[in-house]
Design an enzyme around this catalytic site. Structure first.
Site, PDB file in Angstrom:
ATOM      1  N   ARG A  50       4.125  17.832   9.771  1.00 60.74           N
ATOM      2  CA  ARG A  50       3.909  17.988  11.222  1.00 60.74           C
ATOM      3  C   ARG A  50       5.158  17.559  11.982  1.00 60.74           C
ATOM      4  NH1 ARG A  50      -1.240  15.624   9.605  1.00 60.74           N
ATOM      5  NH2 ARG A  50      -2.826  17.238   9.719  1.00 60.74           N
ATOM      6  N   LYS A  52      -5.207  12.736  -5.579  1.00 62.50           N
ATOM      7  CA  LYS A  52      -6.408  11.944  -5.430  1.00 62.50           C
ATOM      8  C   LYS A  52      -6.386  11.267  -4.062  1.00 62.50           C
ATOM      9  CE  LYS A  52      -6.280   7.719  -6.998  1.00 62.50           C
ATOM     10  NZ  LYS A  52      -5.489   6.871  -6.063  1.00 62.50           N
ATOM     11  N   HIS A  82      -1.842  10.634 -12.000  1.00 59.34           N
ATOM     12  CA  HIS A  82      -0.524  10.405 -12.595  1.00 59.34           C
ATOM     13  C   HIS A  82      -0.561   9.543 -13.851  1.00 59.34           C
ATOM     14  CE1 HIS A  82      -0.653   6.692 -10.202  1.00 59.34           C
ATOM     15  NE2 HIS A  82       0.349   6.231 -10.930  1.00 59.34           N
ATOM     16  N   LYS A  91       1.896   9.363 -17.906  1.00 59.44           N
ATOM     17  CA  LYS A  91       2.703   8.230 -18.401  1.00 59.44           C
ATOM     18  C   LYS A  91       2.866   8.314 -19.917  1.00 59.44           C
ATOM     19  CE  LYS A  91       1.240   5.049 -14.741  1.00 59.44           C
ATOM     20  NZ  LYS A  91       2.424   4.658 -13.996  1.00 59.44           N
ATOM     21  N   GLU A 116      -2.541  -5.483 -10.235  1.00 58.55           N
ATOM     22  CA  GLU A 116      -1.322  -5.314  -9.442  1.00 58.55           C
ATOM     23  C   GLU A 116      -1.027  -6.607  -8.697  1.00 58.55           C
ATOM     24  OE1 GLU A 116      -0.909  -1.068  -7.882  1.00 58.55           O
ATOM     25  OE2 GLU A 116      -3.017  -1.498  -7.574  1.00 58.55           O
ATOM     26  N   ASP A 174     -10.172   3.853  -5.392  1.00 62.47           N
ATOM     27  CA  ASP A 174      -8.726   4.069  -5.410  1.00 62.47           C
ATOM     28  C   ASP A 174      -8.162   4.092  -6.834  1.00 62.47           C
ATOM     29  OD1 ASP A 174      -6.106   4.306  -4.351  1.00 62.47           O
ATOM     30  OD2 ASP A 174      -5.788   2.150  -4.506  1.00 62.47           O
ATOM     31  N   HIS A 185      -7.883   6.257 -12.541  1.00 68.86           N
ATOM     32  CA  HIS A 185      -6.901   5.832 -13.538  1.00 68.86           C
ATOM     33  C   HIS A 185      -7.558   5.064 -14.707  1.00 68.86           C
ATOM     34  CE1 HIS A 185      -4.238   7.152 -10.514  1.00 68.86           C
ATOM     35  NE2 HIS A 185      -4.083   6.024  -9.858  1.00 68.86           N
ATOM     36  N   LYS A 208      -5.898  -5.873  -6.563  1.00 69.60           N
ATOM     37  CA  LYS A 208      -4.607  -6.045  -5.885  1.00 69.60           C
ATOM     38  C   LYS A 208      -4.360  -7.536  -5.693  1.00 69.60           C
ATOM     39  CE  LYS A 208      -4.081  -1.589  -4.095  1.00 69.60           C
ATOM     40  NZ  LYS A 208      -3.025  -0.846  -4.768  1.00 69.60           N
TER      41      LYS A 208
HETATM   42  C1  BG6 Z   1      -2.465   4.892  -6.926  1.00 73.38           C
HETATM   43  C2  BG6 Z   1      -3.250   4.010  -5.987  1.00 73.38           C
HETATM   44  O1  BG6 Z   1      -3.212   6.026  -7.291  1.00 73.38           O
HETATM   45  O2  BG6 Z   1      -2.152   4.161  -8.105  1.00 73.38           O
HETATM   46  C3  BG6 Z   1      -2.464   2.762  -5.650  1.00 73.38           C
HETATM   47  O3  BG6 Z   1      -3.547   4.724  -4.792  1.00 73.38           O
HETATM   48  C4  BG6 Z   1      -2.034   2.047  -6.922  1.00 73.38           C
HETATM   49  O4  BG6 Z   1      -3.215   1.885  -4.827  1.00 73.38           O
HETATM   50  C5  BG6 Z   1      -1.344   3.014  -7.869  1.00 73.38           C
HETATM   51  O5  BG6 Z   1      -1.163   1.009  -6.544  1.00 73.38           O
HETATM   52  C6  BG6 Z   1      -1.049   2.392  -9.219  1.00 73.38           C
HETATM   53  O6  BG6 Z   1      -0.206   3.258  -9.946  1.00 73.38           O
HETATM   54  P1  BG6 Z   1       0.924   2.679 -10.894  1.00 73.38           P
HETATM   55  O7  BG6 Z   1       1.545   3.862 -11.534  1.00 73.38           O
HETATM   56  O8  BG6 Z   1       1.855   1.892 -10.021  1.00 73.38           O
HETATM   57  O9  BG6 Z   1       0.193   1.791 -11.848  1.00 73.38           O
END
Ligand code: BG6
Length: 512
Positions: free
Chosen positions: A52, A157, A187, A191, A225, A244, A249, A350
């Site tokens: 945008r 996502k 993602h 990995k 994290e 999230d 994941h 987190k």
């Molecule tokens: C993302 C989340 O999909 O994955 C984030 O939205 C998270 O909140 C992240 O921090 C973690 O990915 P990675 O590759 O850093 O472990």
């Protein structure tokens, strides 16, 4: 899966919606530059950034280059080569004129750069824009495939926010696209260390005979994290840790650990087996079952490794009494012949003590202990197989060994494999591989509609039950800790505890 030995992708344009967003700057552009330095990008290639925010080609190149260099991710020479491929198309997503201009630009690039009409659309936008964007692309005729040319769409996502919304999104996407054109990205599947789970399990005979309920006592999967929400409060208030990270994941890791060997990896081979795992997990039948098998938490203010962390509720765009969880843990069982009765403990959070994604497979003890005359300096504990996914990238086996000296004392010893042993230690975050696969038309590592729906079937009852009871104890864990006490209780009820050893080599841990 990407290495300099792979073939270069065929001619195409990548159109990124959300070009001025964080994901594009921090992850997508650096990933494309890595592909460029591996010589995996096609010769006839372009990236079109749609946003945008008004920007011409030069301004967009500048913006993306600055961000990439600030992150220290791209060498100047690589960037110089790469930036010539970037084109801008600014406009509102609800304005048909934007799509008309985009169509004209794609036609021009096809003519001038020989991109053959192949286009990969990447929706790096907030989730509410996914379906309207695909519908607008369809209306503008930009998803039509003629002759040999292809059109594909990568969807980021979160894919929906519960089962009903994921089903609705699937329906809307499939009204405009064939399933084979839809690339739902997670993602984690890109990995190296995650893909290595497949190689470890199905490329070696050693562990497979013991990979079942007869030998495995429990499995723990942790994605912790150290960072807090870091300014993403607006998004996070609509998500929480379960939506999230855990539901996507962590479930991917669970599926790879539990799945049966596929007949083939490509196409639907891998995906069929992943779906079967999630379908084998019976959703909790009532709120009592949810509360007995889950824990949630939210961090308060404090420090992680000397860095100040503001309480989640004090973040910008977060309600001062927010009930949103920044930590989630689940105890699940996979009801099939291989896994019945084995608990799987999953957790993510987190602002925790370590950044670590790790799978710990704990084996049962021997039927008879011959060496009970005392323990050496490191208490042996059960056999463990530990997969460190990131930042450490290794596989470690814990087993019992004899402590040197008189008597038959035993202690924990370890064997390990570290990815650092490869010269070219993989630093990729997962996006390189998946972008390359999408350009090559290989959807093996992307989620199929039934997989995302199977995941939501498990997560939705948990979210619904949690929504009925406002957590009274939030914030209930300190930054830099291991998370809330309720997550420890989840395992303590089963007579177990989380494996939290952060050292690679066995040393005595205080809690053993
Ligand atoms: C993302 C989340 O999909 O994955 C984030 O939205 C998270 O909140 C992240 O921090 C973690 O990915 P990675 O590759 O850093 O472990």
């Amino acid at each position: 899966m990407t290495s300099p030995n792979e073939p270069t992708a065929g001619p195409c344009v990548i159109v990124i919606f959300g070009a001025s967003g964080d994901l594009t700057k921090r992850l997508l552009v650096p990933a494309l530059c890595h592909l460029q330095s591996f010589k995996l990008l096609p010769k006839s290639f372009a990236v079109v950034g749609v946003a945008r925010t008004k920007a011409d080609d030069a301004a967009l190149r500048d913006q993306l280059g600055k961000a990439a260099r600030e992150l220290g991710k791209i060498e100047d020479a690589v960037w110089k080569d790469f930036e010539q491929n970037i084109f801008s198309c600014s406009g509102n997503y609800d304005d048909p004129e934007t799509f008309k201009r985009l169509g004209d630009l794609l036609a021009r690039l096809e003519k001038e750069r020989g991109t053959a009409g192949n286009v990969l659309f990447y929706l790096a936008t907030p989730a509410e824009a996914f379906a309207p964007l695909v519908e607008a692309l369809g209306k503008a005729g930009l998803l039509r495939e003629e002759g040999e040319q292809w059109r594909r769409v990568i969807i980021e996502k979160p894919f929906g926010r519960d089962l009903a919304s994921a089903q609705e999104l699937n329906q809307r996407l499939r009204a405009a696209l064939r399933e084979e054109q839809i690339y739902r990205i997670d993602h984690y599947l890109g990995k190296e260390t995650v893909q290595n789970l497949l190689v470890f399990r199905f490329g070696n005979a050693l562990f497979e005979p013991a990979w079942n309920r007869n030998y495995i006592d429990n499995v723990q999967i942790t994605l912790s994290e150290t960072l807090g929400v870091e300014g993403r409060g607006k998004f996070y208030e609509t998500a929480g840790a379960l939506r999230d990270v855990l539901e996507n994941h962590v479930f991917v890791l669970l599926a790879l650990i539990c799945m049966e060997p596929p007949n083939i990896l490509q196409g639907n081979g891998l995906r069929n087996e992943m779906v079967k795992v999630l379908e084998g997990i019976h959703p909790f039948e009532n709120p009592d079952a949810v509360f007995a098998n889950s824990a949630r938490g939210q961090y308060g203010g404090g420090k992680v490794e000397d860095k100040k962390v503001v309480a989640y509720r004090a973040e910008k765009n977060v309600a001062p009494d927010s009930p949103v969880e920044t930590y989630a843990a689940l105890r699940l069982e996979v009801d099939n012949w291989r896994w019945a009765g084995v608990p799987f403990y999953l957790r993510t959070g987190k602002a925790l003590a370590q950044r670590s994604t790790r799978i710990v497979v704990e084996f049962k003890t021997t039927p008879l202990m011959l060496f009970a005359c005392g323990e050496g300096p490191v208490p042996p504990g059960p056999n463990r197989l530990i997969f460190d996914i990131q930042p450490q990238q290794s596989i470690t086996v814990h087993f019992r060994g004899k402590t040197p000296g008189a008597g038959m004392h035993t202690q924990r010893v370890a064997m390990d494999f570290d990815y650092c042993q490869f010269d070219d230690n993989p630093r990729a975050n997962g996006y390189e591989t998946l972008l390359y696969d999408a350009m090559m038309g290989d959807n093996t590592l992307f989620h199929r509609a039934d997989l995302v729906e199977a995941a939501w079937k498990i997560a939705t009852p948990v979210l619904e039950a949690w929504a009925t009871r406002t957590p009274k104890d939030f914030p209930n864990y300190a930054p830099g800790s291991q998370g809330p006490a309720s997550a420890d209780e989840l395992l303590a009820r089963d007579g177990r505890r989380w494996w939290t050893q952060s050292e690679k080599n066995p040393t005595p841990s205080s809690s053993e």
